[in-house]
Design a protein around this motif. Sequence first.
Motif, PDB file in Angstrom:
ATOM      1  N   UNK A  63      20.109  -5.714 -21.636  1.00 52.73           N
ATOM      2  CA  UNK A  63      20.261  -4.390 -21.033  1.00 52.73           C
ATOM      3  C   UNK A  63      21.179  -3.490 -21.843  1.00 52.73           C
ATOM      4  N   UNK A  64      21.031  -3.507 -23.169  1.00 51.20           N
ATOM      5  CA  UNK A  64      21.803  -2.606 -24.015  1.00 51.20           C
ATOM      6  C   UNK A  64      21.552  -1.172 -23.571  1.00 51.20           C
ATOM      7  N   UNK A  65      22.592  -0.323 -23.403  1.00 49.92           N
ATOM      8  CA  UNK A  65      24.020  -0.532 -23.665  1.00 49.92           C
ATOM      9  C   UNK A  65      24.818  -1.001 -22.449  1.00 49.92           C
ATOM     10  N   UNK A  66      24.307  -1.999 -21.747  1.00 50.20           N
ATOM     11  CA  UNK A  66      25.044  -2.683 -20.687  1.00 50.20           C
ATOM     12  C   UNK A  66      25.350  -1.759 -19.507  1.00 50.20           C
ATOM     13  N   UNK A  67      24.493  -0.780 -19.302  1.00 47.16           N
ATOM     14  CA  UNK A  67      24.690   0.128 -18.188  1.00 47.16           C
ATOM     15  C   UNK A  67      25.748   1.189 -18.409  1.00 47.16           C
ATOM     16  N   UNK A  68      26.286   1.272 -19.604  1.00 48.50           N
ATOM     17  CA  UNK A  68      27.315   2.267 -19.907  1.00 48.50           C
ATOM     18  C   UNK A  68      26.648   3.606 -20.197  1.00 48.50           C
ATOM     19  N   UNK A  69      27.041   4.632 -19.485  1.00 48.72           N
ATOM     20  CA  UNK A  69      26.479   5.962 -19.675  1.00 48.72           C
ATOM     21  C   UNK A  69      27.176   6.645 -20.848  1.00 48.72           C
ATOM     22  N   UNK A  70      26.420   6.916 -21.914  1.00 50.39           N
ATOM     23  CA  UNK A  70      26.972   7.529 -23.127  1.00 50.39           C
ATOM     24  C   UNK A  70      26.483   8.968 -23.213  1.00 50.39           C
ATOM     25  N   UNK A  71      27.045   9.814 -22.405  1.00 47.41           N
ATOM     26  CA  UNK A  71      26.566  11.189 -22.285  1.00 47.41           C
ATOM     27  C   UNK A  71      26.867  12.052 -23.500  1.00 47.41           C
ATOM     28  N   UNK A  72      27.825  11.646 -24.330  1.00 47.08           N
ATOM     29  CA  UNK A  72      28.181  12.445 -25.507  1.00 47.08           C
ATOM     30  C   UNK A  72      27.510  11.951 -26.783  1.00 47.08           C
ATOM     31  N   UNK A  73      26.811  10.812 -26.724  1.00 44.03           N
ATOM     32  CA  UNK A  73      26.262  10.203 -27.934  1.00 44.03           C
ATOM     33  C   UNK A  73      25.150  11.062 -28.521  1.00 44.03           C
ATOM     34  N   UNK A  74      25.273  11.354 -29.831  1.00 42.83           N
ATOM     35  CA  UNK A  74      24.300  12.176 -30.533  1.00 42.83           C
ATOM     36  C   UNK A  74      23.540  11.402 -31.603  1.00 42.83           C
ATOM     37  N   UNK A  75      24.122  10.325 -32.116  1.00 38.23           N
ATOM     38  CA  UNK A  75      23.448   9.543 -33.159  1.00 38.23           C
ATOM     39  C   UNK A  75      23.624   8.057 -32.884  1.00 38.23           C
ATOM     40  N   UNK A  76      22.524   7.325 -32.922  1.00 38.37           N
ATOM     41  CA  UNK A  76      22.555   5.876 -32.707  1.00 38.37           C
ATOM     42  C   UNK A  76      21.769   5.191 -33.810  1.00 38.37           C
ATOM     43  N   UNK A  77      22.398   4.193 -34.427  1.00 37.36           N
ATOM     44  CA  UNK A  77      21.725   3.359 -35.419  1.00 37.36           C
ATOM     45  C   UNK A  77      21.893   1.907 -34.986  1.00 37.36           C
ATOM     46  N   UNK A  78      20.794   1.207 -34.786  1.00 35.84           N
ATOM     47  CA  UNK A  78      20.831  -0.200 -34.386  1.00 35.84           C
ATOM     48  C   UNK A  78      20.163  -1.027 -35.476  1.00 35.84           C
TER      49      UNK A  78
END
Length: 536
Positions: free
Chosen positions: A377-392
């Motif tokens: 369940x990534x991101x573990x239920x954490x709300x990342x409202x400010x995130x603009x860029x994600x690299x996995x």
Amino acid sequence: MNTLKTFDYVSREGGTRGEQPPVEEETVNKNPLLINVVLDKIFNMMPVEDLMTSRLVCKLWWESSLPQWRKSCHVQIRGDRQDGSWWIVKGSTPPHPSPYSIQNFLDFMEEWGRAGDPFQFEKFPFHKFNLGYVNLDLSKNSRERRGQLEFWKVVGAQMTHLKISKSAFNNVQTFKMILFELTPKLEALKLDKNFYNGCPRPRFTSPSLGQARPLEFVKNCQESLKEMNIVLREFDAESLYRSGKCDPIELPLSWAHILGYFPNIVSVHLESLDSEDYNCPCLDRFWYTVINLRKGSPNALNLNVLNIMNAKMNALYALPTSVLSNLKSLHWPLTSLTLDAGVTTGSNVLGEVLHIHAATLKMLTVFRAPYSHPFPNFPFGVQLNSLEELKVIGPICKDLRFLEFMPQLKRLLIGDEDLYKPFEFVLEPADISSMEYKNPESVIVHTDFGLIPDLVLSHLVEFNGGEEQVCPLEKVPPLARLMPNLKILELKVVGDGGAIDRLRCDVIQYWKDLENVNLAIHHGDSNVGDYSLTQS
């Protein structure tokens, strides 16, 4: 061609090219767009790639672009056979002598000084320098000391960005003088795979934080430095040493000594600090030093950017709980975080780390070695409202449903990274059966778009699925509904020989604002070649 003019034409990446002399200035007084005030505004906003062309229009444009040009360019300084720098990397092929060694640069300064500085190097000096394969020695008995000391006194005083790579610091005195005395305006520093010959290894002691007295910053600290990037060694370090004896490659001073000079650092990138084979400064000592320095000065070393993905050379089996506890103690307002999450899922340390910085994170990069199942369940239920860029990178997520926790996302990159970290995990026999190689190829395949029908990422402008990410042709329409405003798209689509025409129609129909697209048609039959659709 005048050597000064040749030297003045330095590309952004540091290469040198010949430059055609500016044409004579034409009558431009009647055009209000060409007055100096307007030009200064234009050139201050113009990227350096455009400056390379526009500055050749006329003398007026050349002079108006000069300040921005000199601030943006990176000057390459390379060692050559004359200063012995080709011995630095033992067993390797020496680099070709460069026309821009330290001595060459000093000769240029003397030449333009005698000529009355026609290219305004004194008024508009270069600010960014990359030094490679240079034998650095400012000791009293060094034969190179006189020329090098003159270089650092004149040029170092103007530097704002400095990268020193695959070079040799021959003594602690040289290291101290360059970092702490001769570059007072430095804003960004990178030390990349250097050798610290003749530098005694510092003795480290790590008493408990409760017993240690707070560390203090030096009185003559350098307040300009904001960004520090330190890479200690190659992953395959042994290939660099053929002499039978490993040269010292750890920093010659303790973290307390180094960080004590730079209280205003907000960005830190640490790479290849820790390994199983060498006794070297590790990440724990960095944490320890920062926490103790901040005890006496709580507003110092208040980081916004932290990259510790490759702080340990090998891939992590588990993200250490010490990372979580230290981040809790520091309360950094991180806007950018890059780290190795480890292959285990039991402690959920990563989830806690994200929770701490959920309100501030704008950029997140997570690496995971290709063993184990994706996080459920990534991101573990954490709300990342400010995130603009994600690299996995690696088996991080099993599908795209995690995007509902990132409503402001602008850039999404999956698995597209040239990263080769060795992974050697010591596992109990009971754990070995659960550790099988997982190829993270089916994030889109496993996504049930019907479960997220109302989710629309209206801010997402770039999606890069990487080399291993595949998308069935029938899932292109729901993917387009999820991210309708893409400008950059890179994806591998599964289909037959006739799929490329259908895919082209889908792209035109669903994405109206695409500026750059790279789609590969991949066939399940290995005997049939791939097609590609590329447009920019």
